[in-house]
Design a protein around this motif. Sequence first.
Motif, short mmCIF file in Angstrom:
data_model
loop_
_atom_site.label_atom_id
_atom_site.label_comp_id
_atom_site.label_asym_id
_atom_site.label_seq_id
_atom_site.Cartn_x
_atom_site.Cartn_y
_atom_site.Cartn_z
N TYR A 189 12.89 14.67 -6.88
CA TYR A 189 11.60 14.44 -6.23
C TYR A 189 11.39 15.46 -5.11
N ALA A 224 9.15 16.14 -1.62
CA ALA A 224 8.51 15.30 -0.61
C ALA A 224 8.03 16.17 0.54
N TYR A 246 9.85 11.08 5.25
CA TYR A 246 8.84 11.77 4.44
C TYR A 246 7.68 10.85 4.12
N TRP A 252 5.21 11.91 -1.61
CA TRP A 252 6.20 12.10 -2.65
C TRP A 252 5.53 12.48 -3.97
#
Length: 124
Positions: free
Chosen positions: A95, A97, A111, A114
């Motif tokens: 992922y 972010a 974060y 996303w």
Amino acid sequence: QVQLVESGGGLVQAGGSLRLSCAASGRAFSRNAMGWFREAPGKVREFVATITWSGSTTYYADSVNGRFIISRDNVKNTAYLQMSSLKPEDTAVYYCAARSIALPGSRPEQYDYWGQGTQVTVSS
């Protein structure tokens, strides 16, 4: 608001390489610190790498230091994760972010935005 879309995942043999991309849209991308995280089945999401808004400073998890490189192109609004010498234990959903501030971070809760994730599978 920042929208993030990852790409570049796939299946690779151990020792191989992949480059992940994270395309950002929305508010000014260049003022956001960016990070990459990964989540393997049955495990918590873990930090991989982070980069400051300018790209001048980067930090890595010990498990990927020396093998992965995080970078960004603020003109193209894209962040990258170059992965080399891949190992089966690197298999995970990756992922990207973005933070709302310029400073990097290593914890998921730091974060605000996303992406949907991209699967990386490393075969032995």
